[in-house]
Design an enzyme around this catalytic site. Structure first.
Site, PDB file in Angstrom:
ATOM      1  N   GLY A 150       0.806  -1.210   0.000  1.00 47.81           N
ATOM      2  CA  GLY A 150       0.000   0.000   0.000  1.00 47.81           C
ATOM      3  C   GLY A 150       0.838   1.258   0.000  1.00 47.81           C
ATOM      4  N   CYS A 151       1.045   1.824   1.178  1.00 46.62           N
ATOM      5  CA  CYS A 151       1.689   3.133   1.269  1.00 46.62           C
ATOM      6  C   CYS A 151       3.176   3.096   0.939  1.00 46.62           C
ATOM      7  CB  CYS A 151       1.444   3.725   2.654  1.00 46.62           C
ATOM      8  SG  CYS A 151      -0.311   4.070   2.947  1.00 46.62           S
TER       9      CYS A 151
END
Length: 208
Positions: A150-151
């Protein structure tokens, strides 16, 4: 294609290594309590990644490298999280004042470290991170953090897109499932960054 054929195909197209820069900075992406509390919807069992990141942070501080921590902080309504908040319901953990958005044990920012607050996956999107790094003369972003798929991945793509040599430390990134963790490390290493071990990044920092 067999696995061997696929690996050979990737190696032929994507087997380049860019190396390190002259002035690196360490970025710790979203190491917050939500990923470590077992009652949290974001619990991921990623203690080993935090431990690795803390060792790298200690080495970076010894060499006086810039250290930046990022975290998501959202308005109680979640409106500043836009479609990201609408899609990913566990982001409610990061509304302002929620204890799940706090730093985990061992990672309280030092006074000389920078904290970048974000509302979207990338540490660069809608934040001052890129100009901050540029103002310090940084040419190499060393990424650690959560989650890999994700991030960390979003920050990796944007770090490269902003012109920074990007290094992702495998041991200091974590995800709630090994499959997306490994798949995204593989893909980042192929196209956007050099993925290295903790031992390799510590050796590089020690040489500075």
């Amino acid at each position: 294609m067999t696995d061997a054929d696929l690996n050979a195909n990737y190696a032929k197209a994507y087997n380049n290594r860019i190396g390190f820069g002259q002035k690196p900075a360490l970025v710790l992406v979203d190491f917050v309590q939500a990923y470590f509390e077992k009652h949290s919807p974001l619990y991921s069992g990623v203690d080993a990644a935090l431990e690795s990141a803390l060792r790298i942070r200690s080495a970076a501080r010894e060499k006086k490298l810039p250290v930046i921590l990022t975290g998501v902080v959202l308005h109680p309504s979640g409106l500043d999280g836009g479609r990201f908040f609408q899609k990913a319901k566990p982001l409610a953990c990061f509304t302002a004042g929620n204890p799940l958005g706090a730093w985990p044990k061992g990672l309280s920012p030092f006074p000389d470290e920078f904290v970048v607050t974000k509302q979207y996956p990338s540490a660069f999107f809608g934040t001052s991170l890129a100009p901050l790094l540029t103002s310090m003369g940084v040419d190499n972003v060393i990424l650690t953090g959560l989650t890999t798929s994700g991030c960390v991945r979003a920050s990796c793509v944007d770090a490269m897109s902003h012109g920074f040599i990007t290094t992702v430390v495998r041991d200091a990134c974590g995800d709630r499932h090994p499959a997306p963790h490994e798949a995204n490390l593989f893909d980042m290493n192929a196209k956007y960054a050099d993925v290295v071990s903790e031992a390799e990044i510590l050796e590089f920092i020690d040489r500075l």
